[in-house]
Design a protein around this motif. Sequence first.
Motif, PDB file in Angstrom:
ATOM      1  N   ASP A  42      -0.809  -7.190   6.631  1.00 31.93           N
ATOM      2  CA  ASP A  42       0.235  -8.079   6.575  1.00 31.93           C
ATOM      3  C   ASP A  42       1.061  -9.068   7.000  1.00 31.93           C
ATOM      4  O   ASP A  42       2.366 -10.229   6.629  1.00 31.93           O
ATOM      5  CB  ASP A  42       2.014  -7.127   6.545  1.00 31.93           C
ATOM      6  CG  ASP A  42       1.526  -5.665   6.331  1.00 31.93           C
ATOM      7  OD1 ASP A  42       0.834  -5.603   5.262  1.00 31.93           O
ATOM      8  OD2 ASP A  42       2.999  -5.588   6.850  1.00 31.93           O
ATOM      9  N   SER A  77      -4.619  -5.399  -1.256  1.00 33.72           N
ATOM     10  CA  SER A  77      -3.284  -4.624  -1.673  1.00 33.72           C
ATOM     11  C   SER A  77      -2.057  -4.689  -0.735  1.00 33.72           C
ATOM     12  O   SER A  77      -1.098  -5.017  -0.674  1.00 33.72           O
ATOM     13  CB  SER A  77      -2.085  -5.488  -3.078  1.00 33.72           C
ATOM     14  OG  SER A  77      -1.234  -6.209  -3.110  1.00 33.72           O
ATOM     15  N   ILE A  78      -2.850  -3.546  -0.477  1.00 31.12           N
ATOM     16  CA  ILE A  78      -1.264  -2.598   0.486  1.00 31.12           C
ATOM     17  C   ILE A  78      -2.890  -1.947   1.566  1.00 31.12           C
ATOM     18  O   ILE A  78      -4.017  -1.854   1.883  1.00 31.12           O
ATOM     19  CB  ILE A  78      -0.906  -1.827  -0.142  1.00 31.12           C
ATOM     20  CG1 ILE A  78       0.020  -1.345   0.275  1.00 31.12           C
ATOM     21  CG2 ILE A  78      -1.884  -0.368  -0.952  1.00 31.12           C
ATOM     22  CD1 ILE A  78       1.443  -0.042  -0.167  1.00 31.12           C
ATOM     23  N   CYS A  79      -2.416  -1.131   2.380  1.00 31.89           N
ATOM     24  CA  CYS A  79      -3.190  -0.999   3.662  1.00 31.89           C
ATOM     25  C   CYS A  79      -4.765  -0.227   3.728  1.00 31.89           C
ATOM     26  O   CYS A  79      -5.215  -0.357   4.443  1.00 31.89           O
ATOM     27  CB  CYS A  79      -2.074  -1.011   5.103  1.00 31.89           C
ATOM     28  SG  CYS A  79      -0.602  -1.530   5.308  1.00 31.89           S
ATOM     29  N   ASN A 333      -3.626  -8.119   3.540  1.00 28.51           N
ATOM     30  CA  ASN A 333      -3.253  -8.215   2.470  1.00 28.51           C
ATOM     31  C   ASN A 333      -1.979  -9.327   2.094  1.00 28.51           C
ATOM     32  O   ASN A 333      -2.058  -9.413   3.483  1.00 28.51           O
ATOM     33  CB  ASN A 333      -2.045  -6.605   1.706  1.00 28.51           C
ATOM     34  CG  ASN A 333      -1.422  -5.787   2.415  1.00 28.51           C
ATOM     35  OD1 ASN A 333      -1.624  -4.246   3.386  1.00 28.51           O
ATOM     36  ND2 ASN A 333      -0.305  -6.703   3.435  1.00 28.51           N
ATOM     37  N   GLN A 336       4.739  -9.168   3.392  1.00 30.17           N
ATOM     38  CA  GLN A 336       5.300  -8.053   2.329  1.00 30.17           C
ATOM     39  C   GLN A 336       7.194  -8.571   1.636  1.00 30.17           C
ATOM     40  O   GLN A 336       7.524  -9.372   2.568  1.00 30.17           O
ATOM     41  CB  GLN A 336       5.422  -6.877   3.295  1.00 30.17           C
ATOM     42  CG  GLN A 336       5.902  -5.361   2.755  1.00 30.17           C
ATOM     43  CD  GLN A 336       6.375  -4.822   4.134  1.00 30.17           C
ATOM     44  OE1 GLN A 336       5.147  -4.545   4.361  1.00 30.17           O
ATOM     45  NE2 GLN A 336       6.962  -4.098   4.108  1.00 30.17           N
ATOM     46  N   LYS A 379       2.982  -8.035  -1.004  1.00 32.43           N
ATOM     47  CA  LYS A 379       2.067  -7.271  -0.773  1.00 32.43           C
ATOM     48  C   LYS A 379       2.477  -5.818  -1.814  1.00 32.43           C
ATOM     49  O   LYS A 379       3.702  -5.897  -2.446  1.00 32.43           O
ATOM     50  CB  LYS A 379       2.963  -6.908   0.727  1.00 32.43           C
ATOM     51  CG  LYS A 379       1.866  -4.763   0.848  1.00 32.43           C
ATOM     52  CD  LYS A 379       2.245  -4.819   2.429  1.00 32.43           C
ATOM     53  CE  LYS A 379       1.770  -3.419   2.899  1.00 32.43           C
ATOM     54  NZ  LYS A 379       2.128  -2.897   3.795  1.00 32.43           N
ATOM     55  N   ASN A 380       1.043  -5.081  -2.577  1.00 28.96           N
ATOM     56  CA  ASN A 380       1.478  -3.907  -3.447  1.00 28.96           C
ATOM     57  C   ASN A 380       1.708  -4.654  -4.750  1.00 28.96           C
ATOM     58  O   ASN A 380       1.929  -3.961  -5.341  1.00 28.96           O
ATOM     59  CB  ASN A 380       2.429  -3.223  -3.040  1.00 28.96           C
ATOM     60  CG  ASN A 380       2.497  -1.471  -3.761  1.00 28.96           C
ATOM     61  OD1 ASN A 380       1.540  -1.330  -3.371  1.00 28.96           O
ATOM     62  ND2 ASN A 380       3.662  -1.392  -4.303  1.00 28.96           N
ATOM     63  N   ALA A 538       5.259   3.170  -4.191  1.00 29.65           N
ATOM     64  CA  ALA A 538       5.405   2.991  -3.033  1.00 29.65           C
ATOM     65  C   ALA A 538       5.408   4.284  -1.940  1.00 29.65           C
ATOM     66  O   ALA A 538       6.609   4.351  -2.099  1.00 29.65           O
ATOM     67  CB  ALA A 538       5.439   1.587  -2.467  1.00 29.65           C
ATOM     68  N   ALA A 542       5.785   1.029   3.592  1.00 28.66           N
ATOM     69  CA  ALA A 542       6.327  -0.251   3.157  1.00 28.66           C
ATOM     70  C   ALA A 542       7.867  -0.890   1.964  1.00 28.66           C
ATOM     71  O   ALA A 542       8.080   0.352   1.285  1.00 28.66           O
ATOM     72  CB  ALA A 542       5.183  -0.517   1.858  1.00 28.66           C
ATOM     73  N   THR A 545       8.984  -3.002  -3.060  1.00 26.44           N
ATOM     74  CA  THR A 545       8.741  -4.266  -3.369  1.00 26.44           C
ATOM     75  C   THR A 545       9.075  -4.936  -5.363  1.00 26.44           C
ATOM     76  O   THR A 545       8.041  -4.617  -6.020  1.00 26.44           O
ATOM     77  CB  THR A 545       6.662  -5.033  -3.215  1.00 26.44           C
ATOM     78  OG1 THR A 545       6.262  -4.739  -1.796  1.00 26.44           O
ATOM     79  CG2 THR A 545       6.493  -6.684  -3.973  1.00 26.44           C
TER      80      THR A 545
END
Length: 557
Positions: A42, A77-79, A333, A336, A379-380, A538, A542, A545
């Motif tokens: 992040d 874009s995400i973990c 990513n 956040q 992020k995301n 999501a 997270a 977003t």
Amino acid sequence: MIFQGKLLAHALAVLLLANSVADTTAQKRNEKPNIVLIMVDDMGYSDLGSYGSEISTPNLDKLASEGTRFREFYNNSICAPTRASLLTGQYQHKAGVGYFDVNLGLPAYQGYLNRESLTLAEVLQANGYSTLMAGKWHVGKDSLAWPNQRGFEQFYGFIPGASNYFDIGEYGTAPPVVLVKNNQKEHLKPGEYLTNTITDNALAFLEQQNKHKKPFFLYLAYNAPHWPLQALPEDIAKYKGRYNIGWDSLREERLSRQAALGLLPPNQTIAARDPEVPLWENLNYDTKQLWQAKMEVYAAMVDRVDQNVGRVLHKLKDLGKAENTLIVFISDNGAQGGYVNPLRRGSSRNSGPIGTPGSYDYQEQSWAYVSNTPLRQYKNNMHEGGFRTPFIAWFPGKIKPGSLVKGTGHLIDLAPTFYELAGAKYPATYKGATAHPLAGKSLLPVLYGRAEEVNRGEPIFWERAGNRAAREGQWKIVSDYPGYTWELYNLDNDLGETRDLASQHPDIVNSLAAKYFKWAERTGVVDYDKIKRNGNAAPAEAPRTPTTARSAPQRTN
């Protein structure tokens, strides 16, 4: 005669010594290189000194000054999807983690790595490498999918997506920090700080591995600066008062540094100001104090990661292995976005001030807007702030010091890079499974200065929770869920994604979209509306977003 005999013996000894030196030199020359892969969690594009930050990161900046940086390097874009691609060289759907580490009932969304997607550890171990890992796993919760079961000989860390940094069991509701070491569960000890302890174990693994006459691969996956905001008091103290200027002024500082560093060419745009971020000057004193504390702790967490990277460098030098080691540094990513929903976490769960054991705060969107400078979104999301992050590579004598290149690399390129460097054969089958072909291209031509960017011959594609994008050359199409309308940007002069050119170039949009849908079909992507969980775009890991399009006025740097 005696004199001649001594002379002959001396000559023979010199010859033997010369041959020995020659053999040793040849052995070193033919020795396979070690590989260290460092990932943080992040962290935005501008959070390192070498990418424009005020945060103290001297060790990573040293790697950058003695190695190379990419202006453009992409993740997912995400973990969990990022880690799936990183570990396998596959697009995340192909690897089985198309959404997250939860099972949505389809092969592309099973939530753990499938057997057809071979991990870096499996391939490198089969080619004579020791395989070591410390940190965050997050690509399979079941013990059958843990690191030791996927090729890592040594593992210390945690399996899910987040962890406290202190053991805070004595504080009441918060559970102890549960960790795993080679399939055995243990707890973080009182007084330990997780970033340090992850490094402690990595260094111990390196020390043990040094007894073996073989190269090593170390994957060091820090969870910092991922929430919760928890840091050591001495690190927080270094940043007291630094952020009283607020996010508006800090972003201007970072933009100025990025321009001086060559990261922002003069003809490039920057992202428009996020309208959801309030003007710092409009906040009252108490609110400013709260926000300053968040960024002080966030900076302290990044700082502590850098200190531990320094410990790794010191250990490599002590072992005499630094000169034959490639180090790659990336983030999973962008920073956040979103603001705290107290029903999910935040002040309602805090049992201690920001930064201390018991804190469950996170950076939040106003500071994430700075972390992702000069990019748009978080992020995301599939705009550049969501998945373009720093990339540093260091390899003494092989990578030109201080180089800065366009790059345009992606996570899927790391596996072919490492395998080419290691002279490793990628098997057609592994333990009865037919291996998926690798999706990326080796980065070595770019790392060794033979190319400015990766020549992959096809676009890069993304999809996650209905957000979609494709990049080919300077052109990028992107759409935000729940909409299906494509936007088009020319990233060569608009990295801030301020000018949607879709209506001016429908031919480019249609061409890239057709390629996207062919990729989606062969990769296993499913319309998100058919598989989404409880209507959430999501996972609970997270905060929500915002993904609404921005239309604020354009700025040019």
